[in-house]
Write a protein that holds these residues in place. Structure first.
Motif, short mmCIF file in Angstrom:
data_model
loop_
_atom_site.label_atom_id
_atom_site.label_comp_id
_atom_site.label_asym_id
_atom_site.label_seq_id
_atom_site.Cartn_x
_atom_site.Cartn_y
_atom_site.Cartn_z
N MET A 1 0.84 -1.19 0.00
CA MET A 1 0.00 0.00 0.00
C MET A 1 0.88 1.25 0.00
O MET A 1 1.84 1.34 0.75
CB MET A 1 -0.90 0.00 1.24
CG MET A 1 -1.89 1.12 1.25
SD MET A 1 -3.15 0.97 2.52
CE MET A 1 -2.20 1.12 4.00
N ASP A 2 0.53 2.20 -0.84
CA ASP A 2 1.26 3.46 -0.92
C ASP A 2 0.40 4.54 -0.27
O ASP A 2 -0.65 4.91 -0.79
CB ASP A 2 1.54 3.80 -2.39
CG ASP A 2 2.39 5.04 -2.53
OD1 ASP A 2 2.84 5.57 -1.50
OD2 ASP A 2 2.62 5.46 -3.67
N LEU A 3 0.83 5.03 0.88
CA LEU A 3 0.05 6.03 1.60
C LEU A 3 0.06 7.38 0.90
O LEU A 3 -0.81 8.21 1.13
CB LEU A 3 0.56 6.18 3.03
CG LEU A 3 0.40 4.93 3.89
CD1 LEU A 3 1.00 5.17 5.27
CD2 LEU A 3 -1.05 4.54 4.01
N ASP A 4 1.04 7.62 0.04
CA ASP A 4 1.09 8.88 -0.69
C ASP A 4 0.14 8.90 -1.89
O ASP A 4 -0.20 9.96 -2.39
CB ASP A 4 2.52 9.15 -1.17
CG ASP A 4 3.46 9.37 0.02
OD1 ASP A 4 2.97 9.86 1.07
OD2 ASP A 4 4.65 9.05 -0.11
N ALA A 5 -0.24 7.73 -2.37
CA ALA A 5 -1.15 7.63 -3.51
C ALA A 5 -2.22 6.59 -3.20
O ALA A 5 -2.17 5.46 -3.67
CB ALA A 5 -0.39 7.25 -4.77
#
Length: 125
Positions: free
Chosen positions: A23-27
């Motif tokens: 999981m990418d918290l920035d996107a």
């Protein structure tokens, strides 16, 4: 002190590549469009309901057409009247389908409902 000069680069420092399965918290992922999903489900439900209604009514119309050959000693015009009744059921089936889809039931599509009458008259002659 023997310090050596550090070479200056014009390239920006690249961040380490993040694995795609993490999981990418920035996107964050985009939320599903619930309105479109509901509209799609409603459309499928309408098509299923109209298909069931039309097929049920047309089976009854077909039964009336087949009943013309079962009648022993029919009165004059009885077979033709059963075919006309089958056509009326066909018109009702088309009207029901249009109502289920939210359209006005009275339209030129109702002419298709008379196909069972034509098939029945062809069958008995």
């Amino acid at each position: 002190m023997n310090e050596q000069p550090v070479p200056v680069t014009t390239e920006p420092a690249t961040a380490p590549r993040r694995a795609r399965h993490l999981m990418d918290l920035d996107a964050p992922r985009t939320a599903p469009n619930q309105v479109a999903e509901k509209r799609s489900l409603t459309n499928v439900q309408r098509w299923v309901a109209s298909t069931l209604a039309v097929s049920t009514v047309l089976h009854l119309a077909l039964g009336l057409i087949l009943a013309t050959k079962i009648i022993d000693n029919p009165q004059p015009g009885a077979e033709e009247m059963l075919c006309v009744m089958a056509g009326m059921l066909g018109v009702i089936a088309v009207g029901i389908a249009r109502l289920i889809h939210g359209k006005k039931p009275l339209s030129w599509w109702l002419v298709i409902g008379f196909v069972p009458t034509l098939l029945g008259l062809w069958y008995i002659n």
